[in-house]
Design a protein around this motif. Structure first.
Motif, PDB file in Angstrom:
ATOM      1  N   LEU A  82       0.804  -1.220   0.000  1.00 27.22           N
ATOM      2  CA  LEU A  82       0.000   0.000   0.000  1.00 27.22           C
ATOM      3  C   LEU A  82       0.837   1.270   0.000  1.00 27.22           C
ATOM      4  N   PHE A  83       1.948   1.273   0.766  1.00 18.77           N
ATOM      5  CA  PHE A  83       2.668   2.528   0.999  1.00 18.77           C
ATOM      6  C   PHE A  83       4.155   2.484   0.659  1.00 18.77           C
ATOM      7  N   GLY A  84       4.664   1.329   0.245  1.00 18.10           N
ATOM      8  CA  GLY A  84       6.069   1.232  -0.093  1.00 18.10           C
ATOM      9  C   GLY A  84       6.905   0.615   1.012  1.00 18.10           C
ATOM     10  N   VAL A  85       8.178   0.371   0.701  1.00 20.89           N
ATOM     11  CA  VAL A  85       9.071  -0.363   1.595  1.00 20.89           C
ATOM     12  C   VAL A  85       9.305   0.374   2.907  1.00 20.89           C
ATOM     13  N   ARG A 199      13.599  -1.665  -5.908  1.00 21.62           N
ATOM     14  CA  ARG A 199      13.246  -1.651  -7.327  1.00 21.62           C
ATOM     15  C   ARG A 199      11.816  -2.118  -7.532  1.00 21.62           C
ATOM     16  N   ASN A 200      10.964  -1.916  -6.514  1.00 22.32           N
ATOM     17  CA  ASN A 200       9.589  -2.388  -6.604  1.00 22.32           C
ATOM     18  C   ASN A 200       8.819  -1.748  -7.749  1.00 22.32           C
ATOM     19  N   ASP A 206       4.697  -9.587  -6.815  1.00 18.43           N
ATOM     20  CA  ASP A 206       3.404 -10.031  -6.308  1.00 18.43           C
ATOM     21  C   ASP A 206       3.464 -10.026  -4.783  1.00 18.43           C
ATOM     22  N   LEU A 207       2.731  -9.110  -4.161  1.00 17.70           N
ATOM     23  CA  LEU A 207       2.790  -8.958  -2.710  1.00 17.70           C
ATOM     24  C   LEU A 207       1.516  -9.443  -2.029  1.00 17.70           C
ATOM     25  N   ARG A 208       0.919 -10.506  -2.585  1.00 14.38           N
ATOM     26  CA  ARG A 208      -0.230 -11.092  -1.886  1.00 14.38           C
ATOM     27  C   ARG A 208       0.206 -11.663  -0.546  1.00 14.38           C
ATOM     28  N   MET A 209      -0.685 -11.595   0.430  1.00 15.79           N
ATOM     29  CA  MET A 209      -0.321 -12.025   1.772  1.00 15.79           C
ATOM     30  C   MET A 209      -0.272 -13.554   1.886  1.00 15.79           C
TER      31      MET A 209
END
Length: 415
Positions: A82-85, A199-200, A206-209
């Motif tokens: 949602l907001f970055g690293v 480098r997102n 894929d950042l699915r939980m």
């Protein structure tokens, strides 16, 4: 991550920029505070600071560092998406010193549970899970080596922290040791968070939980089983070694030295582990080192009543006892693929919550003070068997993957 390091890695990443990068394998507790708590644990066990505290309480507090750091992984992943690293990291930067300061004001054992256990555990997870996800994004062919070098940093930091913690406990007492540590970790982690670059935007990982359908795969089941079983041995060994030094009649300073040598072993051994994994195979290297660590418990740690022998064991085992953290990401990438890797890692972190929370509790319950220098005999047996049993699981994974590869090759030739 400093700009110079990032720049030096760019040539490596350009070789295959079109492929998504894997998420980092290294969850939070492998080093740093995880190492230094062994010094605090030995101090708590040998000083009557909290009258309402029992040995099992202090073991649980150490276990909470790991358990809550792992439990927060899905939330940290969500915040990254949602907001970055940096978003979860900044929260952790504030929570971590708050936990240390809160612990410095603790007068009851439940205060310590909340501060040095829950608060610090959550903070460690929020800082290190996002941070370590950046490292593999800048490397490809030598990804395991790069991760090993970075993991060695936790060994060097732990080496310093263990000596500093023991020195502060001896000269300034528990309260100021905790408060000074709070100041140091705040500024160090703040600077690191400000410097980090990911480098997102380019990779779009894929950042699915979660993705629980992965659990139906036999190889996934074996990898999770290895993680679960081995973690009992890892936590027992890491947290017990400092107190074992006291059990054989050594001083608090010697106890901290053992923890420091453990860190030195990690600093020296992890780059070598990364190199050999890239060269000879990740399952093979992880399986062999898991087995070797179990054998070392029986042939070096168990008979170690001499301080010199204990130091040798601490150095050798320090380089390999945390093989889970170094190997889980690359192993998972080989088994589930890059696309499914983040979802798998969220499951992997949750799969080891129970052993990280209860392993040292079990170890202290197995401890027999009436045995004198052999008080950790049952705990040592527990740790050694955990590593050996885990290595057998990886042996089955190696066999099954080879059988699958041969079957696919045969099917391809016949068609």
């Amino acid at each position: 991550m400093a700009e110079g390091i990032v720049a030096s890695a760019q040539d490596q990443s350009k070789e295959d920029a079109s492929r998504p990068s894997i998420q980092s394998p290294a969850p939070p507790p492998d080093g740093g505070y995880g190492w230094s708590y062994s010094v605090y644990l030995a101090y708590y066990l040998s000083h009557d600071i909290f009258p309402d505290g029992r040995s099992i309480d202090f073991a649980f507090i150490g276990g909470f560092n790991f358990a809550f750091a792992l439990l927060v992984a899905p939330f940290a992943t969500l915040l990254m998406r949602l907001f970055g690293v940096r978003a979860p990291m900044f929260i952790g930067v504030v929570l971590l010193p708050s936990g240390f300061i809160g612990a410095s004001f603790a007068t009851r054992i439940w205060h310590l549970y909340l501060s040095q256990g829950v608060c610090i555990g959550l903070a460690v997870g929020l800082i290190y899970i996002p941070a370590t996800a950046v490292i593999p994004q800048w490397f490809l062919k030598k990804r395991s080596l790069a991760n090993g070098i970075c993991s060695a940093g936790s060994g060097i930091g732990g080496l310093i922290v263990c000596f500093a913690t023991e020195g502060m406990l001896r000269s300034l007492g528990l309260v100021w040791a905790l408060r000074i540590t709070a100041v140091v970790v705040f500024f160090v982690n703040l600077v690191a968070t400000l410097l980090i670059r990911s480098r997102n935007e380019e990779i779009k990982p894929d950042l699915r939980m979660f993705n629980f359908h992965l659990l139906s795969d036999y190889h996934v089941q074996l990898l999770l089983s290895w993680s679960f079983v081995m973690m009992f041995g890892y936590i027992t060994l890491m947290f017990s070694l400092s107190d074992y030094a006291l059990a054989i009649g050594r001083s608090g300073s010697d106890s901290a030295t053992v923890a420091a040598i453990l860190n030195l072993g990690a600093a020296c051994g992890r780059p070598l582990i990364g190199y050999t994994s890239d060269r000879y195979g990740r399952v093979e290297v992880a399986g062999i080192l898991t087995f070797v660590c179990g054998i070392l418990v029986f042939v070096l740690w168990m008979p170690a009543t001499l301080f010199s022998v204990l130091l040798v064991f601490a150095f050798i085992s320090g380089g390999i006892l945390g093989i889970f953290w170094a190997a889980i990401g690359p192993l998972a990438a080989d088994i589930v693929g890059l696309k499914e890797l983040p979802a798998f890692l969220s499951i992997a972190w949750l799969s080891v919550v129970l052993p990280t929370a209860f392993a040292e509790v079990i170890a202290l319950e197995l401890r027999r003070p009436e045995f004198g220098k052999r008080s950790y005999l049952y705990a040592q047996t527990f740790a050694g068997l955990s590593y050996i049993a885990a290595s057998l699981i990886l042996l089955e994974l190696w066999r099954s993957r080879r059988a699958t590869a041969k079957r696919l090759e045969s099917d391809s030739e016949s068609s």
